[in-house]
Scaffold this active site. Sequence first.
Site, mmCIF file in Angstrom:
data_model
loop_
_atom_site.group_PDB
_atom_site.id
_atom_site.type_symbol
_atom_site.label_atom_id
_atom_site.label_comp_id
_atom_site.label_asym_id
_atom_site.label_seq_id
_atom_site.Cartn_x
_atom_site.Cartn_y
_atom_site.Cartn_z
ATOM 1 N N ASP A 37 0.849 -1.193 0.000
ATOM 2 C CA ASP A 37 0.000 0.000 0.000
ATOM 3 C C ASP A 37 0.887 1.247 0.000
ATOM 4 O O ASP A 37 1.878 1.321 0.729
ATOM 5 C CB ASP A 37 -0.928 0.003 1.222
ATOM 6 C CG ASP A 37 -2.076 0.992 1.062
ATOM 7 O OD1 ASP A 37 -3.232 0.544 0.948
ATOM 8 O OD2 ASP A 37 -1.803 2.215 1.045
ATOM 9 N N ASN A 93 -13.059 -2.982 2.540
ATOM 10 C CA ASN A 93 -14.094 -1.960 2.594
ATOM 11 C C ASN A 93 -15.042 -2.169 1.417
ATOM 12 O O ASN A 93 -14.595 -2.332 0.280
ATOM 13 C CB ASN A 93 -13.460 -0.564 2.521
ATOM 14 C CG ASN A 93 -12.610 -0.268 3.742
ATOM 15 O OD1 ASN A 93 -12.983 -0.589 4.867
ATOM 16 N ND2 ASN A 93 -11.441 0.330 3.525
ATOM 17 N N GLN A 100 -14.222 2.730 1.313
ATOM 18 C CA GLN A 100 -13.667 2.266 0.034
ATOM 19 C C GLN A 100 -13.392 3.467 -0.863
ATOM 20 O O GLN A 100 -14.258 4.326 -1.053
ATOM 21 C CB GLN A 100 -14.629 1.295 -0.668
ATOM 22 C CG GLN A 100 -14.001 0.660 -1.908
ATOM 23 C CD GLN A 100 -14.881 -0.419 -2.557
ATOM 24 O OE1 GLN A 100 -16.041 -0.616 -2.164
ATOM 25 N NE2 GLN A 100 -14.334 -1.092 -3.549
ATOM 26 N N SER A 101 -12.165 3.535 -1.388
ATOM 27 C CA SER A 101 -11.808 4.648 -2.263
ATOM 28 C C SER A 101 -11.405 4.173 -3.655
ATOM 29 O O SER A 101 -11.446 4.951 -4.609
ATOM 30 C CB SER A 101 -10.663 5.472 -1.651
ATOM 31 O OG SER A 101 -9.525 4.668 -1.465
ATOM 32 N N VAL A 102 -11.014 2.905 -3.765
ATOM 33 C CA VAL A 102 -10.706 2.334 -5.078
ATOM 34 C C VAL A 102 -11.736 1.235 -5.332
ATOM 35 O O VAL A 102 -11.811 0.263 -4.564
ATOM 36 C CB VAL A 102 -9.275 1.757 -5.127
ATOM 37 C CG1 VAL A 102 -9.004 1.157 -6.500
ATOM 38 C CG2 VAL A 102 -8.237 2.833 -4.793
ATOM 39 N N HIS A 106 -10.426 -5.416 -3.193
ATOM 40 C CA HIS A 106 -9.100 -5.675 -2.617
ATOM 41 C C HIS A 106 -9.236 -5.920 -1.128
ATOM 42 O O HIS A 106 -10.138 -5.391 -0.481
ATOM 43 C CB HIS A 106 -8.139 -4.498 -2.859
ATOM 44 C CG HIS A 106 -8.675 -3.182 -2.386
ATOM 45 N ND1 HIS A 106 -9.621 -2.474 -3.105
ATOM 46 C CD2 HIS A 106 -8.425 -2.444 -1.278
ATOM 47 C CE1 HIS A 106 -9.919 -1.367 -2.462
ATOM 48 N NE2 HIS A 106 -9.220 -1.317 -1.332
ATOM 49 N N HIS A 108 -7.091 -5.467 2.399
ATOM 50 C CA HIS A 108 -5.930 -4.910 3.080
ATOM 51 C C HIS A 108 -5.374 -6.005 3.985
ATOM 52 O O HIS A 108 -6.123 -6.562 4.804
ATOM 53 C CB HIS A 108 -6.324 -3.717 3.958
ATOM 54 C CG HIS A 108 -6.861 -2.547 3.195
ATOM 55 N ND1 HIS A 108 -6.089 -1.437 2.901
ATOM 56 C CD2 HIS A 108 -8.083 -2.307 2.662
ATOM 57 C CE1 HIS A 108 -6.833 -0.564 2.229
ATOM 58 N NE2 HIS A 108 -8.035 -1.059 2.078
HETATM 59 P P1 AMP Z 1 -9.731 1.496 0.078
HETATM 60 O O1 AMP Z 1 -9.758 2.887 0.674
HETATM 61 O O2 AMP Z 1 -10.178 0.408 0.991
HETATM 62 O O3 AMP Z 1 -10.428 1.483 -1.274
HETATM 63 O O4 AMP Z 1 -8.205 1.192 -0.174
HETATM 64 C C1 AMP Z 1 -7.490 1.728 -1.244
HETATM 65 C C2 AMP Z 1 -6.040 1.686 -0.864
HETATM 66 O O5 AMP Z 1 -5.273 1.858 -2.031
HETATM 67 C C3 AMP Z 1 -5.613 2.797 0.113
HETATM 68 O O6 AMP Z 1 -5.106 2.215 1.319
HETATM 69 C C4 AMP Z 1 -4.534 3.549 -0.665
HETATM 70 O O7 AMP Z 1 -3.470 3.965 0.151
HETATM 71 C C5 AMP Z 1 -4.100 2.508 -1.679
HETATM 72 N N1 AMP Z 1 -3.523 3.044 -2.901
HETATM 73 C C6 AMP Z 1 -4.010 4.037 -3.683
HETATM 74 N N2 AMP Z 1 -3.210 4.242 -4.748
HETATM 75 C C7 AMP Z 1 -2.196 3.351 -4.634
HETATM 76 C C8 AMP Z 1 -1.037 3.077 -5.420
HETATM 77 N N3 AMP Z 1 -0.768 3.736 -6.550
HETATM 78 N N4 AMP Z 1 -0.211 2.081 -5.010
HETATM 79 C C9 AMP Z 1 -0.469 1.401 -3.876
HETATM 80 N N5 AMP Z 1 -1.550 1.619 -3.097
HETATM 81 C C10 AMP Z 1 -2.394 2.585 -3.464
#
Ligand code: AMP
Length: 118
Positions: A37, A93, A100-102, A106, A108
């Site tokens: 991460d 998430n 969840q942001s992506v 996935h 963690h």
């Molecule tokens: P979530 O908020 O559960 O969707 O988790 C998304 C995760 O992706 C967060 O912990 C971010 O720090 C991580 N993240 C976003 N961009 C990158 C990247 N380019 N490389 C590695 N991790 C990333």
Amino acid sequence: MESTELKQDRTIFEKIIDRDIPSDIVFEDDDLIVIKDISPKAPIHLLIIPKKPIKDIASLKADDQAIAGKLLLIAGHLSETIPGAKDFRLIANNGASVGQSVFHLHFHFLAGKAMDGF
Ligand code: AMP
């Protein structure tokens, strides 16, 4: 013919899988990738990501049973092979309101420090 629209719609994780942006890859096979991460919340903070662009856990279909199982099995493998990761926490998430942001499924994988129970 490759669709420009589809290319633009890719999440950051698809771009990482496609090697269009760099990442620190810990493990990869035909079905999944494990990366560090970029903003770690623990000494060991990995992301276990299926290569298939599934949005979240709630979007998993019966056809995804094998890959869903693999995501958990790899967590056990990481725990056994990474020093200091015997005890770990796995978080997914599902939805923006819980963090969840992506929007590409996935887990963690967090380890390397004491964590409180829920
Ligand atoms: P979530 O908020 O559960 O969707 O988790 C998304 C995760 O992706 C967060 O912990 C971010 O720090 C991580 N993240 C976003 N961009 C990158 C990247 N380019 N490389 C590695 N991790 C990333």
